[in-house]
Design an enzyme around this catalytic site. Structure first.
Site, short mmCIF file in Angstrom:
data_model
loop_
_atom_site.label_atom_id
_atom_site.label_comp_id
_atom_site.label_asym_id
_atom_site.label_seq_id
_atom_site.Cartn_x
_atom_site.Cartn_y
_atom_site.Cartn_z
CG HIS A 1 -1.12 -1.46 8.04
ND1 HIS A 1 -2.32 -0.79 7.88
CD2 HIS A 1 -0.77 -1.92 6.81
CE1 HIS A 1 -2.67 -0.85 6.61
NE2 HIS A 1 -1.76 -1.53 5.94
CB CYS B 1 -0.87 1.50 4.30
SG CYS B 1 -0.32 0.23 3.15
CD GLU C 1 -3.01 -0.01 11.33
OE1 GLU C 1 -1.98 0.68 11.26
OE2 GLU C 1 -3.66 -0.36 10.31
N1 GLN Z 1 -3.95 -0.14 -1.83
C1 GLN Z 1 -2.63 0.21 -1.43
C2 GLN Z 1 -1.60 -0.85 -1.85
O1 GLN Z 1 -1.96 -1.97 -2.12
C3 GLN Z 1 -2.55 0.45 0.06
C4 GLN Z 1 -2.80 -0.75 0.88
C5 GLN Z 1 -3.08 -0.44 2.32
O2 GLN Z 1 -3.40 0.69 2.66
N2 GLN Z 1 -3.03 -1.44 3.18
O3 GLN Z 1 -0.44 -0.57 -1.91
#
Ligand code: GLN
Length: 544
Positions: free
Chosen positions: A512, A386, A514
């Site tokens: 994600h 992400c 995970e």
């Molecule tokens: N802050 C980034 C976004 O909002 C990444 C978010 C995250 O890593 N879950 O796109």
């Protein structure tokens, strides 16, 4: 087996927090699943936030995202990993959600002129939420209901009252109460102390809940004498006082419970037939996990490194991927701001791979970008999750594509090159709660890519939680310089996976992964990354 009416197991905790109610619930769930029952779980959190989505990781730890995009408590991660089931927004509720619903109904006039009160209106709503879990899954056999917090907390009272009523309505044989407590060992006197447990059970009984089973968390063996004493004072037969001793891995807990015949006791109370479960596969898994032949160290550059709960699913994903590869994965946590001050080399020189996890906000970003530079230049395996993808793309744009001022709109209001920008629908959104791109979305993978090699499929689905994405205006320049956009949304409008094929293992996902690791089914990206880290380490140490 599928009975018409579900049975309910309520799990509460007393004396102190952090006794591992989530692990205990997940472990019992696994044992009941081995009895051939279908199991679901509800976590009830007594705080006023509607969900943990707006809470700082320092306050709450990880926000676990479900397939349907609910931002939930990290215990749901344990349930999914232990039970190998996918949960939904119905599996976690909070005081905030309950009151929200009650107030909404009041505004609709649904209470027909009545005074709206905690009892019965709030408790009715809680009971409804408990019932919803059973009906959602098309008829599960058992619903485990875990109550967050500690008995005695003011905010937990409406939930306990609802549990008391629920049991009365559903019948004893359909609802059982398990209470987790702590039995401390006082070294100076060489004694186990049962008093805190007695007091905590007293509190429960004051509310009208008599626990059926007590699980006593201890550092040492719970003697028969202690069991008898606790049983006598807490009005529980001593054989229903279970030892919950500290174990070296959370995955050992189901085995420890099995030794204490927990499932047999629960089945008996629920008036269901018990047969000895086959734990051979799980036992083998735990044995391998505890005795890995090899060891590697992976660096994680993040912002919340002092609070490991913030990265719970990532940590567990490494445990599970490590088991599958026969290696113990040590994690070296690096505060990304320290990389800014001290340089990446100092922190990454001795690790075998780098992971940049998800995160929010500008603090520490430049350190993460420096860490990516180090990994890329040293051809060290790199995995971005992400925010980790966004850092990898910014780094590549700056260092390789010559866009020195590339940045994300999250960190700079008007970047010269906004290579990471709002997802189009995010521009208009001002409310923070539940408004990100959340939950599972499909992704199409390029054949021949590293991602394809890992997943073995062209179509996958992964869970998301973000507001920003790769700016499509910059796709060409990234590709011209060798970055492969190996995963795209089915319409092709969102970049989901990037990789550098020239490197030994350099991949990042906008999602994600995970959240989809399971015991005995590690996530393919984590598994492949761990293998690459191991290979790299062997090569570095010249052992090959
Ligand atoms: N802050 C980034 C976004 O909002 C990444 C978010 C995250 O890593 N879950 O796109």
């Amino acid at each position: 087996m599928s009975s018409k009416k579900a049975k309910y197991v309520f799990i509460t905790g007393g004396v102190v927090s952090s006794l591992g109610k989530g692990i205990a619930s997940a472990s019992l769930g696994l044992l009941l699943k081995k009895q051939g029952l279908t199991v679901s779980v509800l976590k009830m959190d007594p705080y006023l936030n509607v969900d943990p989505g707006t809470l700082s990781p320092f306050q709450h730890g990880e926000v676990f995202v479900t397939e349907d995009g609910a931002e939930t408590d990290l215990d749901l991660g344990h349930y999914e990993r232990f039970l190998d089931i996918s949960l939904s927004k119905l599996n976690n509720t909070t005081t905030g959600q309950i009151y929200y619903k009650v107030i909404e109904k009041e505004r609709e006039g649904a209470y027909l002129g009545k005074t709206v009160q905690v009892i019965p209106h709030v408790t009715n709503e809680i009971k409804q939420r408990i019932r919803d879990v059973e009906s959602d899954q098309g008829g599960v056999d058992v619903v485990l209901v875990e109550l967050g917090g500690t008995v005695g907390d003011i905010e937990g009272l409406p939930f306990l009252e609802a549990i008391r009523q629920f049991k009365l309505e559903m019948g004893r044989e359909n609802c059982i109460n398990i209470h987790l407590t702590l039995v401390p060992f006082i070294k100076a006197s060489g004694e186990m102390k049962t008093k805190p447990t007695q007091h905590s059970v007293m509190k429960l009984r004051e509310i009208g809940i008599q626990p059926d089973i007590l699980i006593c968390r201890t550092e040492t063996q719970l003697s028969m004498e202690a069991r008898q004493k606790i049983g006598l004072f807490c009005n529980v037969p001593h054989e229903m006082v279970i030892e919950g001793r500290d174990v070296s891995s959370i995955y050992s807990v189901p085995l420890a419970f099995e030794e204490e015949q927990l499932a047999e006791k629960v089945m008996k109370l629920m008036q269901l037939p018990y047969s000895r479960a086959h734990m051979k596969e799980w036992r083998g898994f735990v044995d391998r996990l505890l005795n890995p032949p090899e060891e590697i160290t992976i660096g994680i550059a993040g912002k919340y490194v002092d609070l490991r709960d913030a990265y719970k699913s990532i940590i567990e994903s490494f445990v599970l991927a490590g088991e599958a590869n026969g290696v113990n994965v040590n994690l070296r946590w690096v505060e990304s701001e320290r990389i800014e001050d001290e340089g990446a080399e100092k922190h990454l020189e001795h690790v075998s791979a780098l992971l940049i996890p998800g995160g929010f906000g500008e603090r520490g970003i430049e350190g993460k970008i420096d860490a990516v530079t180090y990994a890329r230049e040293h051809d060290m395996p790199f995995f971005g999750i992400c925010l980790g993808l966004q850092c990898a793309v910014i780094e590549f744009a700056r260092s390789v594509c010559g866009l020195k001022k590339a940045n994300s709109r999250e960190f700079e209001e008007v970047p010269v090159d906004p290579i990471i920008d709002y997802i189009p629908e995010q521009w208009q959104i001002t409310r923070k709660g539940g408004t990100m791109r959340l939950g599972a979305y499909p992704c199409v993978i390029k054949k021949g890519s590293r991602a394809y090699e890992c997943y073995g499929s062209e179509r996958i689905s992964e869970r998301h939680r973000h507001r920003y994405e790769v700016n499509n205006d910059y796709r060409d320049i990234l590709e011209e310089h060798g970055m492969v956009l190996s995963g795209l949304s089915p319409e092709g409008d969102l970049v989901e996976i990037v990789e550098l094929p020239e490197k030994r293992w350099f991949l990042a996902g906008q999602f994600h992964p995970e959240f989809k690791s399971r015991a005995l089914k590690p996530h393919p990206l984590f598994s492949s990354f761990v293998r690459a880290a191991y290979e790299y380490q062997k090569e570095k140490s010249g052992k090959k």
